[in-house]
Design a protein around this motif. Structure first.
Motif, short mmCIF file in Angstrom:
data_model
loop_
_atom_site.label_atom_id
_atom_site.label_comp_id
_atom_site.label_asym_id
_atom_site.label_seq_id
_atom_site.Cartn_x
_atom_site.Cartn_y
_atom_site.Cartn_z
N HIS A 280 0.83 -1.20 0.00
CA HIS A 280 0.00 0.00 0.00
C HIS A 280 0.87 1.26 0.00
O HIS A 280 2.07 1.22 0.33
CB HIS A 280 -0.94 -0.01 1.22
CG HIS A 280 -1.78 -1.23 1.33
ND1 HIS A 280 -2.88 -1.45 0.53
CD2 HIS A 280 -1.66 -2.33 2.13
CE1 HIS A 280 -3.43 -2.62 0.85
NE2 HIS A 280 -2.70 -3.18 1.82
N ARG A 281 0.25 2.38 -0.32
CA ARG A 281 0.97 3.66 -0.32
C ARG A 281 1.06 4.20 1.10
O ARG A 281 0.48 5.22 1.47
CB ARG A 281 0.24 4.65 -1.21
CG ARG A 281 0.22 4.25 -2.68
CD ARG A 281 -0.51 5.28 -3.50
NE ARG A 281 -0.50 4.93 -4.92
CZ ARG A 281 -1.09 5.65 -5.87
NH1 ARG A 281 -1.73 6.78 -5.54
NH2 ARG A 281 -1.04 5.26 -7.12
N LEU A 282 1.76 3.47 1.91
CA LEU A 282 1.88 3.82 3.32
C LEU A 282 3.22 3.33 3.83
O LEU A 282 3.58 2.16 3.64
CB LEU A 282 0.75 3.18 4.14
CG LEU A 282 0.78 3.38 5.65
CD1 LEU A 282 0.51 4.85 5.99
CD2 LEU A 282 -0.25 2.49 6.32
N THR A 283 3.98 4.22 4.41
CA THR A 283 5.28 3.86 4.98
C THR A 283 5.08 3.50 6.44
O THR A 283 4.68 4.34 7.25
CB THR A 283 6.28 5.02 4.85
OG1 THR A 283 6.42 5.35 3.47
CG2 THR A 283 7.63 4.62 5.43
N VAL A 284 5.34 2.24 6.78
CA VAL A 284 5.14 1.77 8.15
C VAL A 284 6.49 1.38 8.72
O VAL A 284 7.20 0.54 8.16
CB VAL A 284 4.17 0.57 8.19
CG1 VAL A 284 3.89 0.18 9.64
CG2 VAL A 284 2.87 0.89 7.47
N ARG A 285 6.83 1.98 9.87
CA ARG A 285 8.09 1.67 10.55
C ARG A 285 7.78 0.88 11.83
O ARG A 285 6.74 1.07 12.45
CB ARG A 285 8.85 2.95 10.89
CG ARG A 285 9.33 3.74 9.68
CD ARG A 285 10.16 4.94 10.11
NE ARG A 285 9.37 5.85 10.94
CZ ARG A 285 8.61 6.83 10.47
NH1 ARG A 285 8.53 7.02 9.16
NH2 ARG A 285 7.94 7.61 11.27
N PHE A 286 8.75 0.07 12.20
CA PHE A 286 8.59 -0.73 13.41
C PHE A 286 9.71 -0.41 14.38
O PHE A 286 10.87 -0.29 13.98
CB PHE A 286 8.61 -2.24 13.08
CG PHE A 286 8.62 -3.11 14.31
CD1 PHE A 286 7.47 -3.26 15.08
CD2 PHE A 286 9.78 -3.77 14.70
CE1 PHE A 286 7.49 -4.05 16.22
CE2 PHE A 286 9.80 -4.57 15.83
CZ PHE A 286 8.65 -4.71 16.60
N ARG A 287 9.34 -0.27 15.66
CA ARG A 287 10.34 -0.02 16.71
C ARG A 287 10.11 -1.00 17.85
O ARG A 287 8.98 -1.34 18.18
CB ARG A 287 10.23 1.41 17.25
CG ARG A 287 10.69 2.47 16.25
CD ARG A 287 10.98 3.81 16.93
NE ARG A 287 9.91 4.23 17.81
CZ ARG A 287 10.06 4.45 19.12
NH1 ARG A 287 11.24 4.25 19.70
NH2 ARG A 287 9.04 4.86 19.86
N LEU A 288 11.23 -1.41 18.45
CA LEU A 288 11.19 -2.32 19.59
C LEU A 288 11.93 -1.67 20.75
O LEU A 288 13.08 -1.24 20.59
CB LEU A 288 11.83 -3.66 19.23
CG LEU A 288 11.98 -4.67 20.39
CD1 LEU A 288 10.61 -5.11 20.90
CD2 LEU A 288 12.81 -5.88 19.92
N THR A 289 11.30 -1.60 21.91
CA THR A 289 11.93 -1.03 23.10
C THR A 289 11.82 -2.03 24.25
O THR A 289 10.88 -2.81 24.32
CB THR A 289 11.27 0.30 23.50
OG1 THR A 289 9.90 0.06 23.85
CG2 THR A 289 11.34 1.31 22.37
N GLY A 290 12.80 -1.96 25.14
CA GLY A 290 12.81 -2.86 26.28
C GLY A 290 13.46 -4.18 25.94
O GLY A 290 13.92 -4.42 24.82
N ASP A 291 13.53 -5.04 26.94
CA ASP A 291 14.15 -6.36 26.77
C ASP A 291 13.05 -7.38 26.45
O ASP A 291 12.21 -7.69 27.32
CB ASP A 291 14.89 -6.78 28.05
CG ASP A 291 16.05 -5.84 28.36
OD1 ASP A 291 16.67 -5.36 27.39
OD2 ASP A 291 16.31 -5.60 29.55
N PRO A 292 13.06 -7.92 25.25
CA PRO A 292 12.02 -8.88 24.88
C PRO A 292 12.07 -10.14 25.75
O PRO A 292 13.14 -10.63 26.10
CB PRO A 292 12.33 -9.21 23.42
CG PRO A 292 13.19 -8.07 22.94
CD PRO A 292 13.98 -7.63 24.13
N THR A 293 10.90 -10.61 26.10
CA THR A 293 10.77 -11.87 26.85
C THR A 293 9.70 -12.71 26.17
O THR A 293 8.91 -12.22 25.37
CB THR A 293 10.37 -11.62 28.31
OG1 THR A 293 9.13 -10.89 28.35
CG2 THR A 293 11.44 -10.82 29.05
N VAL A 294 9.69 -13.98 26.52
CA VAL A 294 8.69 -14.90 25.95
C VAL A 294 7.34 -14.62 26.59
O VAL A 294 7.21 -14.58 27.82
CB VAL A 294 9.10 -16.36 26.19
CG1 VAL A 294 8.03 -17.30 25.64
CG2 VAL A 294 10.45 -16.64 25.53
#
Length: 406
Positions: A280-294
């Motif tokens: 689609h004509r949409l710019t989507v960015r992804f950010r990750l913060t913190g320490d990932p856990t299960v």
């Protein structure tokens, strides 16, 4: 024989037959002793025994005696009258008083039965004393003790019968209540499963079909002037159909979404952002913060579905050029934020969900969060974009309340 009580059980029927045999045995004993003992009035005694036996036998054979206390009382009076004649002729008739006690207590009301037993015991004592031409305390012990035993046995049996009936009624009520509870649980399970299916269909098949529709419209607009661009849109629509088919198959098999198999939630969200930007004509960015856990599988599925639904709404309604998806691990909670720069809307004036126009996405997202003990908040205003925030505890709640609202 129970004329005024409920239907006989096998136990009470056996007791009734024992009582009948006891009466017959005592009458035969009285007749036999009169004949073999050379006593005077042997003939009248045998005749009185026969008359008493016939009158007694009429009771079990007459239907009225079985269903009417009044008829039972008249029958007992007739039996008692013939028994008094026999008692006047033979002292052995005093033993017949014992089964008469049980009949009177069983067939008559409590007070009337007790009065009849007292009168029968007094008649037995008086008759036996008249035959002995003397009276002593020992003569009263037998009939009085028999009367006391009969009263204790019959009243005790009635108390046990009432308690048994109460327990039977309680068991029936408990059985009915358990059946009602099972039906209610079944209905609740059906409704919960229906709600779950509705959310899954909306967040997978419906969103995928919507994406395909938008891509095909873009391809239609590109034709015939830009066939290369149209071909790209068609390829993207074809891939969306493939992904939707995989979702549908896995959804039917009740497994986890394909986007979460063999990967983490962060990777699945990043891939979702990349796919949305490509199609689609949409710019989507992804950010990750913190320490990932299960996280529990249900939490990961819920957050992925919320992100899919939120981006689908952005594509369809926001007319945005950019969006950002942020996954944050915050202490004991995990957060998902989806922000776009679209034209926004008034959260307080959302149209009612409609099968033709949609509008089920926000309700489905809220339901997912509520089931897992989380929250969903939306901040938006016309011309100022939209910010969606989903919050979940890292561990499942000990008690969920599907009916809660945020």
């Amino acid at each position: 024989m129970n004329t005024a009580a409920p239907a006989l059980t096998p136990t009470t029927r056996a007791l009734a037959w024992c009582l009948h045999l006891l009466v017959v045995g005592l009458l035969v004993l009285a007749a036999g002793r009169a004949v073999t003992g050379g006593r005077p009035h042997a003939g009248p005694v045998v005749a009185a025994v026969a008359a008493c036996g016939l009158v007694y036998a009429a009771g079990p054979l007459l239907p009225r005696v079985r269903v009417s206390r009044r008829a039972a009382a008249w029958w007992l009076a007739a039996v008692g009258a013939v028994w008094l004649v026999l008692l006047a002729l033979s002292p052995d008739a005093v033993w017949v008083a014992f089964p008469l006690y049980f009949l009177q207590l069983h067939l008559l009301p409590r007070r009337s039965g007790l009065a009849a037993v007292t009168a029968t015991a007094a008649a037995a004592i008086a008759g036996f004393a008249a035959h002995q031409h003397s009276f002593g305390p020992a003569m009263a012990i037998g009939p009085a003790l028999g009367a006391a035993v009969a009263v204790a046995v019959v009243w005790g049996y009635e108390a046990l019968y009432r308690e048994s009936e109460q327990r039977r009624q309680l068991i029936e009520e408990l059985t009915a209540t358990r059946a009602d509870l099972a039906r209610a649980q079944h209905t609740a399970g059906v409704l919960a499963e229906r709600e779950r299916l509705a959310r899954e269909i909306h967040d997978t098949l419906a969103q995928g079909l919507s994406s395909i529709q938008l891509l095909l419209r873009a391809a239609e607009r590109a034709l015939p002037g830009r066939p290369d661009t149209a071909s790209l849109h068609v390829d993207a629509a074809r891939q969306a159909a493939v992904d939707g088919l995989a979702e549908a198959r896995r959804f039917v098999a009740a497994l986890t979404p394909p986007t979460l198999e063999g990967t983490t939630l962060a990777d699945a969200l990043e891939r979702l952002c990349t796919t949305t930007s490509t199609r689609h004509r949409l710019t989507v960015r992804f950010r990750l913060t913190g320490d990932p856990t299960v996280l529990p599988t249900a939490h990961e599925v819920a957050l992925l579905r919320v992100a899919q639904s939120a981006l689908a709404n952005t594509v369809r309604h926001a007319q945005a050029t950019a969006a950002e998806v942020t996954l944050s691990y915050l202490g004991d909670r995990v957060a998902l934020d989806v922000v776009d720069d679209g034209h926004g809307f008034d959260p307080g004036r959302l149209p009612a969900p409609d099968p033709e126009g949609g509008g089920f996405g926000l309700a489905a997202m809220r339901a997912r969060m509520n089931v897992l003990g989380g929250t969903l908040t939306i901040e938006s205003a016309p011309g100022h974009g939209t910010a969606l925030a989903a919050r979940l505890p890292r561990t499942p709640p000990t008690r969920t309340e599907p009916g809660a609202r945020t």
